[in-house]
Motif scaffolding. Sequence first.
Motif, PDB file in Angstrom:
ATOM      1  N   ASN A 157       0.799  -1.227   0.000  1.00  0.00           N
ATOM      2  CA  ASN A 157       0.000   0.000   0.000  1.00  0.00           C
ATOM      3  C   ASN A 157       0.834   1.281   0.000  1.00  0.00           C
ATOM      4  O   ASN A 157       0.295   2.360  -0.241  1.00  0.00           O
ATOM      5  CB  ASN A 157      -0.933   0.000   1.216  1.00  0.00           C
ATOM      6  N   ARG A 158       2.131   1.148   0.258  1.00  0.00           N
ATOM      7  CA  ARG A 158       2.975   2.343   0.349  1.00  0.00           C
ATOM      8  C   ARG A 158       2.945   3.153  -0.944  1.00  0.00           C
ATOM      9  O   ARG A 158       2.770   4.381  -0.941  1.00  0.00           O
ATOM     10  CB  ARG A 158       4.393   1.926   0.687  1.00  0.00           C
ATOM     11  N   ASP A 159       3.113   2.462  -2.069  1.00  0.00           N
ATOM     12  CA  ASP A 159       3.131   3.171  -3.348  1.00  0.00           C
ATOM     13  C   ASP A 159       1.768   3.733  -3.705  1.00  0.00           C
ATOM     14  O   ASP A 159       1.669   4.805  -4.309  1.00  0.00           O
ATOM     15  CB  ASP A 159       3.605   2.223  -4.451  1.00  0.00           C
ATOM     16  N   ARG A 160       0.727   3.027  -3.331  1.00  0.00           N
ATOM     17  CA  ARG A 160      -0.624   3.535  -3.602  1.00  0.00           C
ATOM     18  C   ARG A 160      -0.847   4.854  -2.869  1.00  0.00           C
ATOM     19  O   ARG A 160      -1.355   5.826  -3.446  1.00  0.00           O
ATOM     20  CB  ARG A 160      -1.667   2.512  -3.160  1.00  0.00           C
ATOM     21  N   ARG A 161      -0.434   4.878  -1.616  1.00  0.00           N
ATOM     22  CA  ARG A 161      -0.635   6.104  -0.833  1.00  0.00           C
ATOM     23  C   ARG A 161       0.264   7.226  -1.329  1.00  0.00           C
ATOM     24  O   ARG A 161      -0.119   8.403  -1.292  1.00  0.00           O
ATOM     25  CB  ARG A 161      -0.363   5.810   0.639  1.00  0.00           C
TER      26      ARG A 161
END
Length: 625
Positions: A157-161
Amino acid sequence: MAERLVYIFAWLIVCLIRCLPLSVCFLLGQAIGALMWLILPGYRRLARENLTIAFANEMSEADLGRLTFRHFTTLGANVVCAFKMPSLSQAQIQRVAHFENLDVVKRNIALGRPVIMAINHIGNWELYAQIVFQWPEVRSGTIYQALHNKLVDDLVNRDRRRLGLETFDRKKGFQGAIGLLRELGVLGVLVDQHAGKSGVWTPFFHRLCSTSPLVATLALRTNAVVIPSAIYTDGFARWRIVMGQEIPWTADNPEQLTLDLNRNLEEQIRVSPADWFWVHNRWKTPRSFLLNDVKRGIYLPGGAATVNPFRIVARSPNWLGDAVMSVDAVRAFKYGRPDAHLSVLTPSKLAGFWRRVNGVDEVIEIEKEESVFSVARRLRGRFHVAVLFPNSLRSALEVWLARIPVKVGFQGHYRHWLLDHAIAEGKRPPANQPVHQADVYWRIAARCGAEERPPVSPLWKPNRKERVIGLCPGAEYGSAKRWPADQFRQLILQLNEEVDCQWVIVGTCADTPVAKKIASGIPNVTDLTGKTSLEDLMDLLSRISVLVTNDTGTMHLADFIGTPLVSIFGSTEPTFTGPRGSRSLVIRQKVECSPCFLRECPIDFRCMEEIPMDKVIQAVKISLK
């Protein structure tokens, strides 16, 4: 420690992939997908079964096989490329992804309505997180299922955020997602996963399956527009992102929106069948597959005729009495869900009985001496669930060799490893708390979701113009269950002095010698032993005035029909296997050695010899009234 090691391994894989050109990632993914097709037969079989559900009437077996392989290679390519996508710039994304109909989102936001994007696992679904730059002035988010490994979950989820996409863990509730929509945001919600007990059971590719009502719930709460979307693989390392037309909905029928989402998803999948996630068990059969306990019920506006049947085969007990006592449980599988098609697999000697049972759609006969392999061949590929009422190893082998996906029954004789849902038989009940065999069979239906026993319409239609009393002096189990022949004869002689009636003796060929002894010299007695088929016997029992019988299959058959019964018990226990009809009377003489459940009496047969004749005569008179 284990979680950290898994995280480090996943991080290294992601870093390695992001060092590769996109075209190499796509090729690598195809190769990995082909390898997975080869070494994961379980998933290969699942994908093939799902494709068969969707396209069996549209594709040949060969086409389905080729599509299964193409799905694995396409899925592999899209999964590997999904790890690569966050490292691409907006310009690079626009070179490899073509966008269609994005204006439908922007137009609704401009009109003051939030947007729910109905997303799915078609193609490179990670691209959903990369398109938020198309509407930078609007909050965008998605609801997701958090991974058990928190470190890996954060990695995903890091890249999504970082791109500005807000992620909402569904386990933590939906208030954050609702708040985003009320601020005129865009929210992505997956609509193509099996929703378990919390879903609405509604058709998908003409088969009932559990579907999440979350989109409908959020739309009602926030007055959001629902727009379906899909991402198709459009050539080598190229994708096409398509926004569909708004799906209308009304507040008074949210289930229709859930059904419409399924129908729209079908259309999207047909555009590029290899792209969807076929290795997900979308049509999973739950343990309680009769669906009486599903929270949100079944939505089938067109009725059962609009879906393909859910095919259930029930393996009948081998004895007539046991088969009759299993009827309530067997019929529950027909009436437990609207799409049920019920077949009964039975020894051929009992086929006539099952053809008369209301709710049975098909009777499959097991011929005498037929091998287990022959039976399995006839069943293979036809059923979704098999329910076993016998405890035998053979009955479990029949359905296991037939590769029926779900097999249910008691643990039985060393066969639990052959069953998917093995029901523990439990401890033997205390003598003062007996359990009837019909209730034992009902436990199987109850474990599968049955709640109420189906209603029964009695078949007894006696000839009111004359009194006909039936006698059944036999018992295939053994002589310990048989009232003596001279007692039956004495019953006839005494009642003939008081009642104007005809007598008929029924049974098998083995009972003929006893019947001749009973009927000898008595003109109003007809001996039909060995002269009736099972169907003929049922017709006869439906017309006679009363049946005097031992504890035998014919007794249970008459009880099923609704014929008045006078049942004589000796070595067996009526609370275990006795008749349960309102017109049934049980006669027994309680002695210290009864019930013994033996086939032959080793002593003086006192449980039968001591039954008072006047008690039997009185019971027959009561039944005649």
